[in-house]
Write a protein that holds these residues in place. Structure first.
Motif, PDB file in Angstrom:
ATOM      1  N   ARG A   1       1.070  -1.638   0.234  1.00 31.00           N
ATOM      2  CA  ARG A   1      -0.264  -0.326   0.016  1.00 31.00           C
ATOM      3  C   ARG A   1       0.826   1.203  -0.105  1.00 31.00           C
ATOM      4  N   PHE A   2       1.813   1.015   0.661  1.00 27.37           N
ATOM      5  CA  PHE A   2       3.164   2.369   0.736  1.00 27.37           C
ATOM      6  C   PHE A   2       3.276   2.387  -0.591  1.00 27.37           C
ATOM      7  N   VAL A   3       4.332   1.354  -1.125  1.00 24.86           N
ATOM      8  CA  VAL A   3       4.776   1.717  -2.556  1.00 24.86           C
ATOM      9  C   VAL A   3       3.624   2.379  -3.462  1.00 24.86           C
ATOM     10  N   GLN A   4       2.547   1.552  -3.215  1.00 26.26           N
ATOM     11  CA  GLN A   4       0.954   2.771  -4.574  1.00 26.26           C
ATOM     12  C   GLN A   4       1.487   4.103  -4.283  1.00 26.26           C
ATOM     13  N   SER A   5       1.168   3.986  -2.633  1.00 25.45           N
ATOM     14  CA  SER A   5       0.629   5.589  -2.569  1.00 25.45           C
ATOM     15  C   SER A   5       2.041   6.722  -2.982  1.00 25.45           C
ATOM     16  N   LEU A   6       3.391   5.417  -2.644  1.00 21.48           N
ATOM     17  CA  LEU A   6       4.512   6.446  -3.501  1.00 21.48           C
ATOM     18  C   LEU A   6       4.594   6.636  -4.808  1.00 21.48           C
ATOM     19  N   GLU A   7       3.973   5.560  -5.390  1.00 24.23           N
ATOM     20  CA  GLU A   7       4.144   5.499  -7.012  1.00 24.23           C
ATOM     21  C   GLU A   7       3.024   6.884  -7.524  1.00 24.23           C
ATOM     22  N   LYS A   8       1.976   6.073  -7.195  1.00 25.86           N
ATOM     23  CA  LYS A   8       1.212   7.576  -7.238  1.00 25.86           C
ATOM     24  C   LYS A   8       1.689   8.639  -6.658  1.00 25.86           C
ATOM     25  N   LEU A   9       1.700   8.837  -6.073  1.00 28.45           N
ATOM     26  CA  LEU A   9       2.657  10.564  -5.713  1.00 28.45           C
ATOM     27  C   LEU A   9       3.540  10.819  -6.898  1.00 28.45           C
TER      28      LEU A   9
ATOM     29  N   GLU B   1      -0.006  25.559  -0.871  1.00 28.34           N
ATOM     30  CA  GLU B   1      -0.636  25.757  -1.606  1.00 28.34           C
ATOM     31  C   GLU B   1      -0.218  24.439  -2.882  1.00 28.34           C
ATOM     32  N   VAL B   2       0.658  24.433  -3.071  1.00 30.05           N
ATOM     33  CA  VAL B   2       1.255  23.749  -3.945  1.00 30.05           C
ATOM     34  C   VAL B   2       1.308  22.349  -3.365  1.00 30.05           C
ATOM     35  N   LEU B   3       1.714  21.626  -1.741  1.00 29.49           N
ATOM     36  CA  LEU B   3       1.863  20.223  -1.443  1.00 29.49           C
ATOM     37  C   LEU B   3      -0.290  19.606  -1.627  1.00 29.49           C
ATOM     38  N   GLY B   4      -0.950  21.080  -1.676  1.00 29.20           N
ATOM     39  CA  GLY B   4      -2.330  21.178  -0.588  1.00 29.20           C
ATOM     40  C   GLY B   4      -3.061  20.659  -2.214  1.00 29.20           C
ATOM     41  N   GLU B   5      -1.983  20.577  -3.099  1.00 29.23           N
ATOM     42  CA  GLU B   5      -3.369  20.813  -4.149  1.00 29.23           C
ATOM     43  C   GLU B   5      -2.496  19.331  -4.884  1.00 29.23           C
ATOM     44  N   ILE B   6      -1.281  18.876  -4.805  1.00 32.46           N
ATOM     45  CA  ILE B   6      -0.898  17.345  -5.002  1.00 32.46           C
ATOM     46  C   ILE B   6      -1.928  16.516  -4.204  1.00 32.46           C
ATOM     47  N   LEU B   7      -1.915  16.925  -2.634  1.00 33.76           N
ATOM     48  CA  LEU B   7      -2.581  15.632  -1.747  1.00 33.76           C
ATOM     49  C   LEU B   7      -3.727  15.572  -1.993  1.00 33.76           C
ATOM     50  N   SER B   8      -4.537  16.634  -3.018  1.00 35.91           N
ATOM     51  CA  SER B   8      -6.003  16.467  -3.055  1.00 35.91           C
ATOM     52  C   SER B   8      -6.485  16.020  -3.719  1.00 35.91           C
ATOM     53  N   GLU B   9      -5.112  15.057  -4.973  1.00 37.85           N
ATOM     54  CA  GLU B   9      -5.311  14.080  -5.829  1.00 37.85           C
ATOM     55  C   GLU B   9      -6.014  12.643  -4.603  1.00 37.85           C
ATOM     56  N   PHE B  10      -5.302  12.344  -3.578  1.00 36.41           N
ATOM     57  CA  PHE B  10      -5.416  11.227  -3.010  1.00 36.41           C
ATOM     58  C   PHE B  10      -7.036  11.890  -2.050  1.00 36.41           C
ATOM     59  N   SER B  11      -7.288  10.629  -1.756  1.00 39.34           N
ATOM     60  CA  SER B  11      -8.375  10.680  -0.519  1.00 39.34           C
ATOM     61  C   SER B  11      -7.778  10.704   0.690  1.00 39.34           C
ATOM     62  N   GLU B  12      -8.479  10.890   1.747  1.00 37.52           N
ATOM     63  CA  GLU B  12      -8.237  11.568   3.261  1.00 37.52           C
ATOM     64  C   GLU B  12      -7.452  10.508   3.970  1.00 37.52           C
TER      65      GLU B  12
END
Lengths: 146, 146
Positions: free
Chosen positions: A131-139, B115-126
């Motif tokens: 899961r962690f690696v998947q999140s990393l790759e998504k990042l 702002e920058v990290l927020g935008e990136i993290l917005s593509e992940f679910s909480e």
DNA sequence: GTGAATAGTTTCATTATTGAACTATATTAA
DNA sequence: TTAATATAGTTCAATAATGAAACTATTCAC
């Protein structure tokens, strides 16, 4: 998510990420590649995998200028870890490869890398790692778009 | 998990981690702290949070030698970002703090960071972010034991 | 009060990095 | 075919980060 919570999460993320990098770096210096810097280890690893590999490949991969690559490669050529060989077809191109010493150094280093990281990762469940690696790759893939 | 699979996972982990660091670094340089290096931004951020903060604190936090800290702080004092102030009780100690310029620089930088990290993290679910940060923190705590 | 510990600096060497100017080679287009 | 342009890599000068060892100043412990 509320902005405040998100910002807190960002604070936690940045400080955790910094600490992970810092500590992994120390661990690598102490137990994986004593005789090399982290940058050199990463470059050698890349050259070994890429094969054939040019300076431009490295500059692109690590997002640094070509002059920085020349400097780093020079040091490793001097230390007998890397060979340069000009392409006979297109004489502008120089291929980089590991010398036998370089190969040996990397075989040992990679072995220790697996041992050290393997030991650390053994404290996580398989699912957790994946899961962690998947999140990393998504990042990574999101960062590529930016 | 089999050794082969684990090693593959380690390869994926290391290259993903490297790429994340590299790309975050580029993003930060371009959009968050143009006028500072990544190290300087991290140090200023730490000084700002810690308050009062000494050179030894920084050396410990970033796991570098005190002479490296002195050098870095000198550059930032020269640029008017940091102030040094000797402790009147124990005159060996020097407290570091942000100058008004330093505070201003950091206020802007932190804002852009969110702002920058927020935008990136917005593509992940909480849930995904929380899980990821939890794994990161677990990794930190394991690394601390090593 | 002397010796040890602590906080920080200085100096020196190495590594990593950028950016601009440069060399050599290959490609393209007039 | 040659003149302009693009590509691959190097050189050089500057800045930053870092470690190690020697050092100064100060405090602490016995």
């Amino acid at each position: 998510m509320q902005a405040k919570e998100l910002n807190e999460l960002i604070d936690i993320y940045t400080s955790a990420m910094n600490e992970v990098n810092r500590r992994v770096n120390i661990l690598m210096n102490e137990q994986v590649h004593q005789e090399l810097t982290s940058d050199q280890f990463a470059t050698l690893r890349y050259v070994q995998k890429k094969q054939p590999c040019t300076s431009s490949d490295i500059a692109h991969e690590f997002a640094i200028g070509k002059s920085a690559v020349t400097a780093q490669i020079n040091r490793m050529v001097e230390r007998g870890l890397i060979d340069r060989q000009r392409d006979e077809e297109d004489r502008r191109i120089v291929y980089l490869s590991l010398t036998p010493t370089g190969e040996e150094t990397m075989a040992e280093g990679t072995q220790r890398l697996y041992e050290v990281l393997g030991e650390i990762l053994s404290e996580f469940s398989e699912q957790e790692i994946e899961r962690f690696v998947q999140s990393l790759e998504k990042l990574v893939s999101i960062l590529r778009k930016h």
